[in-house]
Design a protein around this motif. Structure first.
Motif, PDB file in Angstrom:
ATOM      1  N   GLN A 121       5.679  -7.332 -17.617  1.00  0.00           N
ATOM      2  CA  GLN A 121       4.742  -7.194 -17.772  1.00  0.00           C
ATOM      3  C   GLN A 121       3.366  -7.449 -18.305  1.00  0.00           C
ATOM      4  OE1 GLN A 121       5.283  -3.253 -17.448  1.00  0.00           O
ATOM      5  NE2 GLN A 121       4.314  -2.887 -15.675  1.00  0.00           N
ATOM      6  N   ARG A 122       1.976  -7.002 -17.734  1.00  0.00           N
ATOM      7  CA  ARG A 122       0.967  -7.404 -18.377  1.00  0.00           C
ATOM      8  C   ARG A 122       0.619  -6.790 -19.471  1.00  0.00           C
ATOM      9  NH1 ARG A 122      -5.117  -8.000 -14.737  1.00  0.00           N
ATOM     10  NH2 ARG A 122      -4.265  -5.720 -14.971  1.00  0.00           N
ATOM     11  N   PRO A 123       0.264  -6.968 -20.538  1.00  0.00           N
ATOM     12  CA  PRO A 123       0.347  -5.664 -21.948  1.00  0.00           C
ATOM     13  C   PRO A 123      -0.437  -3.952 -20.872  1.00  0.00           C
ATOM     14  CG  PRO A 123      -0.177  -8.421 -23.173  1.00  0.00           C
ATOM     15  CD  PRO A 123       0.357  -7.840 -21.328  1.00  0.00           C
ATOM     16  N   GLY A 124      -0.041  -3.267 -21.826  1.00  0.00           N
ATOM     17  CA  GLY A 124      -0.778  -2.225 -21.215  1.00  0.00           C
ATOM     18  C   GLY A 124      -1.329  -1.186 -20.250  1.00  0.00           C
ATOM     19  N   HIS A 125       0.389  -2.790 -19.447  1.00  0.00           N
ATOM     20  CA  HIS A 125       0.879  -1.928 -17.725  1.00  0.00           C
ATOM     21  C   HIS A 125       2.246  -1.134 -18.014  1.00  0.00           C
ATOM     22  CE1 HIS A 125      -2.936  -3.948 -16.749  1.00  0.00           C
ATOM     23  NE2 HIS A 125      -3.266  -2.776 -16.097  1.00  0.00           N
ATOM     24  N   GLY A 126       2.841   0.509 -17.383  1.00  0.00           N
ATOM     25  CA  GLY A 126       3.191   0.066 -17.119  1.00  0.00           C
ATOM     26  C   GLY A 126       4.612   0.805 -18.756  1.00  0.00           C
ATOM     27  N   GLY A 176       4.368  -0.099  -7.096  1.00  0.00           N
ATOM     28  CA  GLY A 176       5.205  -0.264  -8.014  1.00  0.00           C
ATOM     29  C   GLY A 176       5.578  -1.223  -7.553  1.00  0.00           C
ATOM     30  N   PHE A 177       7.025  -1.766  -9.149  1.00  0.00           N
ATOM     31  CA  PHE A 177       7.527  -3.297  -8.530  1.00  0.00           C
ATOM     32  C   PHE A 177       9.242  -2.861  -8.244  1.00  0.00           C
ATOM     33  CE2 PHE A 177      10.652  -5.635 -11.520  1.00  0.00           C
ATOM     34  CZ  PHE A 177      10.460  -6.843 -11.034  1.00  0.00           C
ATOM     35  N   LEU A 178       9.597  -2.041  -8.849  1.00  0.00           N
ATOM     36  CA  LEU A 178      10.944  -1.669  -8.009  1.00  0.00           C
ATOM     37  C   LEU A 178      11.957  -0.825  -8.065  1.00  0.00           C
ATOM     38  CD1 LEU A 178      13.847  -2.914  -8.236  1.00  0.00           C
ATOM     39  CD2 LEU A 178      14.360  -2.955 -10.673  1.00  0.00           C
ATOM     40  N   LEU A 179      12.191  -0.270  -6.886  1.00  0.00           N
ATOM     41  CA  LEU A 179      12.919   1.025  -6.669  1.00  0.00           C
ATOM     42  C   LEU A 179      14.593   0.756  -6.860  1.00  0.00           C
ATOM     43  CD1 LEU A 179      13.203   4.097  -6.133  1.00  0.00           C
ATOM     44  CD2 LEU A 179      12.721   3.315  -3.064  1.00  0.00           C
ATOM     45  N   ILE A 180      15.107   1.368  -7.213  1.00  0.00           N
ATOM     46  CA  ILE A 180      16.547   1.787  -7.123  1.00  0.00           C
ATOM     47  C   ILE A 180      16.975   2.913  -6.649  1.00  0.00           C
ATOM     48  CG2 ILE A 180      18.723   1.405  -8.737  1.00  0.00           C
ATOM     49  CD1 ILE A 180      17.633  -0.054 -10.433  1.00  0.00           C
ATOM     50  N   CYS A 181      17.709   3.520  -5.535  1.00  0.00           N
ATOM     51  CA  CYS A 181      18.270   4.672  -5.306  1.00  0.00           C
ATOM     52  C   CYS A 181      19.158   3.912  -3.915  1.00  0.00           C
ATOM     53  CB  CYS A 181      16.934   4.812  -3.733  1.00  0.00           C
ATOM     54  SG  CYS A 181      16.343   3.544  -3.045  1.00  0.00           S
ATOM     55  N   HIS A 236       0.844  -1.049  -0.087  1.00  0.00           N
ATOM     56  CA  HIS A 236      -0.036   0.356   0.051  1.00  0.00           C
ATOM     57  C   HIS A 236       1.052   1.351   0.369  1.00  0.00           C
ATOM     58  CE1 HIS A 236      -3.762  -2.736   0.354  1.00  0.00           C
ATOM     59  NE2 HIS A 236      -3.168  -3.166   1.357  1.00  0.00           N
ATOM     60  N   GLY A 237       0.580   1.986  -0.443  1.00  0.00           N
ATOM     61  CA  GLY A 237       0.773   3.167  -0.560  1.00  0.00           C
ATOM     62  C   GLY A 237       1.906   3.569  -1.878  1.00  0.00           C
ATOM     63  N   THR A 238       2.314   4.867  -2.021  1.00  0.00           N
ATOM     64  CA  THR A 238       3.195   5.821  -2.777  1.00  0.00           C
ATOM     65  C   THR A 238       4.871   6.406  -2.489  1.00  0.00           C
ATOM     66  OG1 THR A 238       2.149   7.863  -2.961  1.00  0.00           O
ATOM     67  CG2 THR A 238       1.033   5.419  -4.690  1.00  0.00           C
ATOM     68  N   ALA A 245       5.118  11.236  -9.219  1.00  0.00           N
ATOM     69  CA  ALA A 245       5.993  11.765  -8.889  1.00  0.00           C
ATOM     70  C   ALA A 245       7.516  11.248  -7.873  1.00  0.00           C
ATOM     71  CB  ALA A 245       5.992  12.709  -9.905  1.00  0.00           C
ATOM     72  N   PRO A 246       8.612  11.179  -7.983  1.00  0.00           N
ATOM     73  CA  PRO A 246       9.050  10.977  -9.058  1.00  0.00           C
ATOM     74  C   PRO A 246       9.040   9.362  -9.346  1.00  0.00           C
ATOM     75  CG  PRO A 246      10.267  11.178  -7.573  1.00  0.00           C
ATOM     76  CD  PRO A 246       9.664  11.526  -6.713  1.00  0.00           C
ATOM     77  N   TYR A 247       8.444   8.837  -9.221  1.00  0.00           N
ATOM     78  CA  TYR A 247       7.938   6.803  -9.226  1.00  0.00           C
ATOM     79  C   TYR A 247       7.303   6.515 -10.176  1.00  0.00           C
ATOM     80  CZ  TYR A 247       9.596   7.707  -3.982  1.00  0.00           C
ATOM     81  OH  TYR A 247      10.654   8.018  -2.783  1.00  0.00           O
ATOM     82  N   GLY A 248       7.353   5.475 -10.079  1.00  0.00           N
ATOM     83  CA  GLY A 248       6.783   4.836 -11.213  1.00  0.00           C
ATOM     84  C   GLY A 248       7.479   2.815 -10.971  1.00  0.00           C
ATOM     85  N   VAL A 249       6.556   2.086 -11.739  1.00  0.00           N
ATOM     86  CA  VAL A 249       6.534   0.664 -12.257  1.00  0.00           C
ATOM     87  C   VAL A 249       8.095   0.488 -11.951  1.00  0.00           C
ATOM     88  CG1 VAL A 249       6.617  -1.619 -12.992  1.00  0.00           C
ATOM     89  CG2 VAL A 249       4.565   0.680 -13.011  1.00  0.00           C
ATOM     90  N   ILE A 250       9.151   0.896 -12.710  1.00  0.00           N
ATOM     91  CA  ILE A 250      10.278   1.381 -12.353  1.00  0.00           C
ATOM     92  C   ILE A 250      10.627   2.269 -12.151  1.00  0.00           C
ATOM     93  CG2 ILE A 250      13.201   0.651 -12.983  1.00  0.00           C
ATOM     94  CD1 ILE A 250      11.374  -1.771 -14.132  1.00  0.00           C
ATOM     95  N   SER A 251      12.008   2.246 -10.398  1.00  0.00           N
ATOM     96  CA  SER A 251      12.097   3.419 -10.048  1.00  0.00           C
ATOM     97  C   SER A 251      13.389   3.479 -10.354  1.00  0.00           C
ATOM     98  CB  SER A 251      10.932   4.501  -9.611  1.00  0.00           C
ATOM     99  OG  SER A 251      10.400   5.185  -9.242  1.00  0.00           O
TER     100      SER A 251
END
Length: 160
Positions: free
Chosen positions: A142-147, A87-92, A57-59, A117-123
């Protein structure tokens, strides 16, 4: 999980650990902080495989997987991630730390999302004073149409 139902599994200051065959179902459900499903801090050569992370949950992070401060040579492979708001993966990276030679390959992400912002499915997010947070990612499905696209490689964050 923690009392705040924040992080799922966190490896800290380890070398050569294995995190496999785990289910993290629901994380960051009551915490207002930055949390992830499965991740490490200051750890090298950790292998993450055959895990499932769902219901995050959350962003504010809230990613299924996270490559964070001072991780080197870690591998995320054959993991399943689905229905995570963050999302799926954060690299920081932590300030003054180096993360490099990490690989993310052969994972499946379904219905993971993040629109804050600034996050996405992969950030890839690096803070001030961060040398770089290096990772290679191969064949992320990913399932087509996402990300975004099906394949990304060698994304690095370089700051002065």
């Amino acid at each position: 999980m923690s009392e705040e139902l924040g992080d799922g599994i966190v490896v800290q200051a380890a070398v050569g650990a294995r995190v496999e065959h785990n289910l993290v179902d629901g994380f960051n459900t009551r915490s207002g902080g930055y949390n992830a499903g499965i991740w490490a801090w200051n750890s090298d050569r950790v292998l993450y495989q055959f895990n499932e992370v769902t219901g995050g949950h959350g962003t504010r992070d809230s990613m299924a997987y996270n490559i964070d401060g001072g991780n080197n040579g870690n591998v995320y492979q054959y993991n399943y991630s689905h229905d995570n708001e963050g999302g799926f993966l954060l690299i920081c990276n932590g300030e003054g730390m180096v993360s490099d030679r990490n690989s993310v390959r052969y994972n499946v992400s379904v219905n993971d999302r993040n629109t804050s912002a600034p996050y996405g499915v992969i950030s890839v997010v690096c803070g001030p004073g961060t040398p770089h947070a290096g990772a290679q990612q191969h064949r992320r499905h990913q399932r087509p149409g996402h990300g975004h696209g099906q394949q990304q490689r060698a994304r690095r964050c370089h700051l002065p």
